[in-house]
Every structure is written in C-alpha cells, then in structure tokens.
Design a protein around this motif. Structure first.
Motif, mmCIF file in Angstrom:
data_model
loop_
_atom_site.group_PDB
_atom_site.id
_atom_site.type_symbol
_atom_site.label_atom_id
_atom_site.label_comp_id
_atom_site.label_asym_id
_atom_site.label_seq_id
_atom_site.Cartn_x
_atom_site.Cartn_y
_atom_site.Cartn_z
ATOM 1 N N ARG A 209 29.175 21.108 44.405
ATOM 2 C CA ARG A 209 28.413 20.749 43.555
ATOM 3 C C ARG A 209 27.335 19.617 43.984
ATOM 4 O O ARG A 209 27.814 18.865 44.847
ATOM 5 C CB ARG A 209 29.189 19.888 42.170
ATOM 6 C CG ARG A 209 29.929 20.986 41.475
ATOM 7 C CD ARG A 209 29.075 21.843 40.639
ATOM 8 N NE ARG A 209 29.727 22.609 39.905
ATOM 9 C CZ ARG A 209 30.093 24.124 40.072
ATOM 10 N NH1 ARG A 209 29.550 24.584 41.232
ATOM 11 N NH2 ARG A 209 30.771 24.818 39.272
ATOM 12 N N LYS A 210 26.104 19.474 43.495
ATOM 13 C CA LYS A 210 25.055 18.643 43.960
ATOM 14 C C LYS A 210 25.630 17.148 43.849
ATOM 15 O O LYS A 210 26.125 16.857 42.851
ATOM 16 C CB LYS A 210 23.889 18.611 43.039
ATOM 17 C CG LYS A 210 22.792 17.934 43.512
ATOM 18 C CD LYS A 210 21.727 17.996 42.540
ATOM 19 C CE LYS A 210 20.516 16.976 42.578
ATOM 20 N NZ LYS A 210 19.332 17.217 41.920
ATOM 21 N N GLY A 211 25.511 16.421 45.028
ATOM 22 C CA GLY A 211 25.923 14.940 44.801
ATOM 23 C C GLY A 211 27.423 14.883 45.264
ATOM 24 O O GLY A 211 27.940 13.678 45.299
ATOM 25 N N SER A 212 28.232 16.011 45.475
ATOM 26 C CA SER A 212 29.529 15.694 45.869
ATOM 27 C C SER A 212 29.938 15.120 47.212
ATOM 28 O O SER A 212 30.887 14.487 47.199
ATOM 29 C CB SER A 212 30.412 17.136 45.718
ATOM 30 O OG SER A 212 29.878 17.980 46.459
ATOM 31 N N PHE A 213 28.924 15.118 47.990
ATOM 32 C CA PHE A 213 29.205 14.550 49.368
ATOM 33 C C PHE A 213 27.820 14.216 49.896
ATOM 34 O O PHE A 213 26.806 14.830 49.492
ATOM 35 C CB PHE A 213 30.381 15.315 50.307
ATOM 36 C CG PHE A 213 29.772 16.638 50.795
ATOM 37 C CD1 PHE A 213 28.672 17.054 51.435
ATOM 38 C CD2 PHE A 213 30.548 17.784 49.591
ATOM 39 C CE1 PHE A 213 28.477 18.285 51.773
ATOM 40 C CE2 PHE A 213 29.724 18.940 50.165
ATOM 41 C CZ PHE A 213 29.091 19.308 50.985
ATOM 42 N N SER A 214 28.008 13.549 51.023
ATOM 43 C CA SER A 214 26.372 13.210 51.601
ATOM 44 C C SER A 214 25.753 14.713 52.240
ATOM 45 O O SER A 214 26.430 15.382 52.809
ATOM 46 C CB SER A 214 26.853 12.270 52.734
ATOM 47 O OG SER A 214 25.357 12.089 53.454
ATOM 48 N N ALA A 216 24.785 16.903 50.118
ATOM 49 C CA ALA A 216 25.015 18.118 49.114
ATOM 50 C C ALA A 216 23.638 17.876 48.291
ATOM 51 O O ALA A 216 23.862 17.219 46.900
ATOM 52 C CB ALA A 216 26.340 18.082 48.346
ATOM 53 N N ILE A 217 22.569 18.452 48.417
ATOM 54 C CA ILE A 217 21.365 18.166 47.708
ATOM 55 C C ILE A 217 21.364 19.060 46.373
ATOM 56 O O ILE A 217 20.349 19.045 45.673
ATOM 57 C CB ILE A 217 20.152 18.082 48.565
ATOM 58 C CG1 ILE A 217 20.143 19.637 49.385
ATOM 59 C CG2 ILE A 217 20.400 17.007 49.417
ATOM 60 C CD1 ILE A 217 18.784 19.678 50.018
ATOM 61 N N GLU A 218 22.079 20.334 46.520
ATOM 62 C CA GLU A 218 22.050 21.250 45.307
ATOM 63 C C GLU A 218 23.601 22.094 45.196
ATOM 64 O O GLU A 218 24.140 21.867 46.193
ATOM 65 C CB GLU A 218 20.745 22.297 45.616
ATOM 66 C CG GLU A 218 21.041 22.998 46.815
ATOM 67 C CD GLU A 218 20.156 23.837 47.058
ATOM 68 O OE1 GLU A 218 18.973 24.025 46.147
ATOM 69 O OE2 GLU A 218 19.820 24.763 47.988
ATOM 70 N N ASP A 219 23.669 22.485 44.133
ATOM 71 C CA ASP A 219 24.829 23.326 43.781
ATOM 72 C C ASP A 219 24.663 24.511 44.935
ATOM 73 O O ASP A 219 23.877 25.132 45.350
ATOM 74 C CB ASP A 219 25.103 23.981 42.493
ATOM 75 C CG ASP A 219 25.071 22.853 41.404
ATOM 76 O OD1 ASP A 219 25.498 21.633 41.862
ATOM 77 O OD2 ASP A 219 25.499 22.823 40.223
ATOM 78 N N ASN A 220 26.126 24.684 45.619
ATOM 79 C CA ASN A 220 25.986 25.914 46.401
ATOM 80 C C ASN A 220 27.350 26.502 46.018
ATOM 81 O O ASN A 220 28.393 26.083 46.064
ATOM 82 C CB ASN A 220 26.116 25.173 48.061
ATOM 83 C CG ASN A 220 26.017 26.328 48.803
ATOM 84 O OD1 ASN A 220 25.180 27.247 48.835
ATOM 85 N ND2 ASN A 220 26.886 26.251 49.806
ATOM 86 N N PRO A 221 27.272 27.944 45.937
ATOM 87 C CA PRO A 221 28.480 28.863 45.663
ATOM 88 C C PRO A 221 29.288 28.857 46.974
ATOM 89 O O PRO A 221 28.587 29.093 48.178
ATOM 90 C CB PRO A 221 28.027 30.027 45.186
ATOM 91 C CG PRO A 221 26.555 30.158 45.751
ATOM 92 C CD PRO A 221 25.959 28.659 45.585
ATOM 93 N N GLY A 222 30.451 29.275 47.044
ATOM 94 C CA GLY A 222 31.258 29.561 48.225
ATOM 95 C C GLY A 222 31.740 30.739 48.417
ATOM 96 O O GLY A 222 31.002 31.713 47.749
ATOM 97 N N LEU A 223 32.463 31.206 49.354
ATOM 98 C CA LEU A 223 32.601 32.515 49.723
ATOM 99 C C LEU A 223 33.302 33.350 48.782
ATOM 100 O O LEU A 223 33.305 34.236 48.466
ATOM 101 C CB LEU A 223 33.488 32.498 51.245
ATOM 102 C CG LEU A 223 32.681 31.957 52.228
ATOM 103 C CD1 LEU A 223 33.620 31.545 53.333
ATOM 104 C CD2 LEU A 223 31.628 32.854 52.954
#
Length: 446
Positions: A209-214, A216-223
């Motif tokens: 999710r956005k902001g979950s770590f340094s 992470a500027i946007e939500d990103n789906p995984g594999l």
C-alpha cells in the motif's frame, strides 16, 4: 441451440445436494443426483456427463473410489472432490488420484462457480497433444512420456513440482501445462525466486500500500494478484528464505493475501506450479526448506529429463535451432557435419538444451561456408569445465590463465542460467554480491 451441459452430484446429505442443484441450475446446467457410490456408478453407465461433484464420505464407499472409477472408464469427465474443512490430506490424495480440484465444506458458492466454470472449459483428453508436440521437440521415449504427463496435468488444478536440471526446459513445461488447461486465457506469471532481494520479497509477492515503507509512493499489486485466475510459476523455489516460505504457505492455504501495509486480505485464485534445479528432498532434510510447504507444492512431481538422457533428440533440436537462427537472414540454415553431430551426441551437456542453443549460436556465427565442423563447437574446452574432470596437465601452459578461464566460463554459465541477473548468479555460485562484482571486473565481464 446447443444442449445444456450435465453435472453429476454425489452426496448423501439432501441439503448439500439441493444447494448444488440450485446453484448449478442458475448456471444453466442440468444436474443429476446420487446418494451413494452405487447410484453414481449406475448413472455414469446411463448418461454422458461433463462434470462430477462428489463428497468424500459416502454410505457405501468413498469419493476416492469414484474418482478412480471415472479415471478408468470415463477419463473425459473431470471430478471435483468435496471434503470436510481441514481434510487437506484427503484432498491431496484425491488430486493424486486424478481429481480436477477440490472444495471444502461449508461450500463457498463463489469458489464453486469458479471451479465449475474452469472444469467445463477443459479440452478433451489428448486434445492438447498436437500443440505440445510442436513446442516440445523430440521423439525419444522420455519426451513422449513427458508430453503424455503434460496433457494429463493440464486437466487438473493440482500443484505441480517440476524437477530437472538447469536449462532442461522447466519453464516451457510449466507454460504448456498452463496453456493446454482451463486457465489458458488468464495470466501466466513466471517469477525467479532467486532473483528477488529478500527485503523486497513480501512486497513483490503480495503487493504493498502507498506509504507502507520508504519509496512506496503508490499502491502496487503483487505477483499473486497479477496471476489471479491464472497460473503462478515459482522458478527456483528452493531459493526462498525460510521467513518467506512461511508467508507463502499461508497464502496457498488461505487462498488469500494481505499487501504490505494493508489491513484486509484479498482473495486470489491461482494455480501454483514450481520448479528448481536443486534436490528439494535434500533441501527439506537439511532444514533449508519447510516440509509443510514441500507437501503443499509437491502434490504431483513431474521430472523433465536432462538432454543426455535423450541423445536421440539432439539432431532434431539442433536442426530446429539452426533453422531459427537463419530465419529472417535471407540465407539457408547452416548444416552440421556428421562428425560435429557425433561430437554433440557424445557430449554430457551439463547446461542441457539452453547450452545446446548457446553453443550452436556461437558455432553458427563462426563457421565457414554454412557448415559447422566439430571444431566450431569447442566441446573440448566445454567438457573440461562442465564435467569438472581432471584436466590434461600437458595442455596447461599457465596455471593462472587456466584457472581464470575456468572461472570465466562458470560465471558466464551462471549468468546465462539466471538471464544475466547478477544477484541470482552470485547466489548460484555461493558468492556474495560484492565478491561477484569484483570477479566480473577482474575478468573484464562488467
């Protein structure tokens, strides 16, 4: 108007039968119900079915007996097993016996509809053979057996562990299983587990999710999310660190994932295929691979034979590679001199088909008059490094140069096998990344 497809429901509980009948009826399917094994076998003898759903426990037998009965007499009919929640061993036994997939009680209707839709999309047994023949070349006995197994496994949703040496074609086998099955129109997502840095693995597999770590500027789906509805191919699965193995096991068991920084789980529907060049049994014994994950991934094992076990296929493979290299050049394909062909057939091929392709590409470029001689293959040098045999001391003028040459060949082989991923190649050679960078610079490979 085409006739409606027919489904056989086998369960001794009236409520379950009614639930399944109503749900499948709304899917425009005709249903026939049986309360026990005997009634089911009688109906199978009278009607032609497109799918069978059976409970595991029946008054006069088991669903496993029905799976075996259908496999022997009506192999075109996929069977899905319905088991009590937590009866994982039972479900795995059913998959090994030939069941298409399984459901747990209480039955999740969304999952039921997905399963039924997938099962009814299955091609007829043997229908995929022509496509597999075109992609998986060779008429040796090991290859004919491999094609038969792929055709059978494409009709199942069971997790498959594809074992075999580096370069033998494990990813191609995984793609064929996917492309000949009911998930063919959905994504096939291959991932090299050894090429992902350990600190990024959870994000890569499950998303973030956005902001979950340094960073992470946007939500990103995984594999897992990317492979939803399709197949996730875990190559070099033995390279997963133990901490990630625990998280992967949970995702497979729960059929759901939670993104890094997320609060809710996302349901995912993926088929898992995995492969490794390592001996997974030995990795379990050495406690480098979790036994519980091993049992979840290795429901069915499919071994891809090394090239040296199918030497009769070398000529076919070599001619195919040479034609491909000549395609689009406007020139005819280079020919193998009989002595060159014999040299190939006597070579051990530690790098298997991938090594053959690389070897022929080099020889195709260097040969004269479009004919590849035995000397163009440079097998003597390759054998020395590949077989790790005792070198001929009379041919070594300078020990440092000789060792540097061997080191260069091994590093290049590791880079080729990992698609030039330096981190993965360093792991393959048991080197730190820093040491790998130093050696690449020293050998002029950076």
């Amino acid at each position: 108007m085409s006739p409606r497809q027919k489904v056989l429901i086998v369960d001794d509980e009236p409520d379950i039968r009614e639930l399944l009948e109503i749900t499948l009826g709304r899917m425009k399917l005709d249903t026939f119900s049986a309360r026990n094994l005997g009634e089911a076998q009688a109906l199978l003898g009278r009607e032609t079915f497109d799918l069978c759903l059976t409970d595991m426990r029946l008054p006069d037998g088991t669903g496993l007996e029905l799976v075996q009965h259908i496999q022997q007499r009506y192999p075109q009919v996929p069977v899905a097993m319905i088991t009590a929640y937590g009866s994982l061993e039972t479900a795995i036994n059913a998959l090994k016996a030939g069941a298409f997939d399984f459901l747990t009680k209480p039955v999740d209707l969304t999952r039921l509809r997905e399963l039924v839709t997938s099962a009814l999309r299955l091609p007829a047994p043997g229908g995929a053979s022509t496509a597999i023949d075109r992609r998986l070349l060779g008429e040796s006995l090991p290859m004919r057996n491999l094609r038969k197994q792929i055709d059978k496994l494409a009709r199942s949703q069971a997790p498959v562990y594809i074992s075999g040496e580096s370069g033998s074609g494990k990813e191609l086998v995984a793609r064929l299983i996917h492309e000949q099955g009911p998930r063919a129109g959905r994504p096939f997502i291959p991932v090299n587990c050894g090429a992902i840095p350990s600190e990024l693995m959870e994000s890569e597999f499950f998303g973030h999710r956005k902001g979950s770590f340094s960073g992470a500027i946007e939500d990103n789906p995984g594999l897992f999310q990317a492979a939803h509805g399709g197949t996730l191919f875990l190559d070099e699965v033995a390279d997963l660190p133990l901490a990630m193995q625990v998280k992967l096991l949970r995702a497979i068991q729960e059929k759901a994932v939670r993104a890094v920084g997320g609060q809710q789980e996302t349901v995912v529907n993926v088929r898992i295929l995995c492969a490794t060049h390592k001996d997974l049994d030995a990795e379990v014994s050495a406690e480098r691979f979790r036994q519980d994950l091993y049992y979840r991934l290795n429901v069915i094992e499919l071994r891809v034979p090394p090239l040296r076990e199918r030497r009769d296929d070398i000529e076919t493979l070599a001619n195919h590679v040479l034609k491909r290299l000549a395609a689009g050049t406007g020139y005819p394909a280079a020919k193998l001199h009989p002595q060159a062909l014999e040299a190939l057939k006597s070579y051990r091929f530690p790098g298997n088909v991938r090594e053959l392709e690389n070897m022929l590409e080099r020889a195709h470029t260097l040969c004269e008059n479009k004919q590849i001689e035995a000397g163009d293959l440079r097998l003597a040098e390759g054998n020395c490094a590949a077989e790790a045999g005792v070198p001929d001391l009379t041919r070594i003028d300078n020990l440092e140069d000789y060792l540097e040459n061997v080191e260069r060949k091994l590093i290049l082989q590791a880079l080729e096998e990992t698609r030039w991923n330096r981190t993965a190649a360093a792991q393959r050679l048991n080197l730190s990344f820093r040491s790998m960078r130093y050696r690449l610079k020293k050998l002029g490979l950076d």
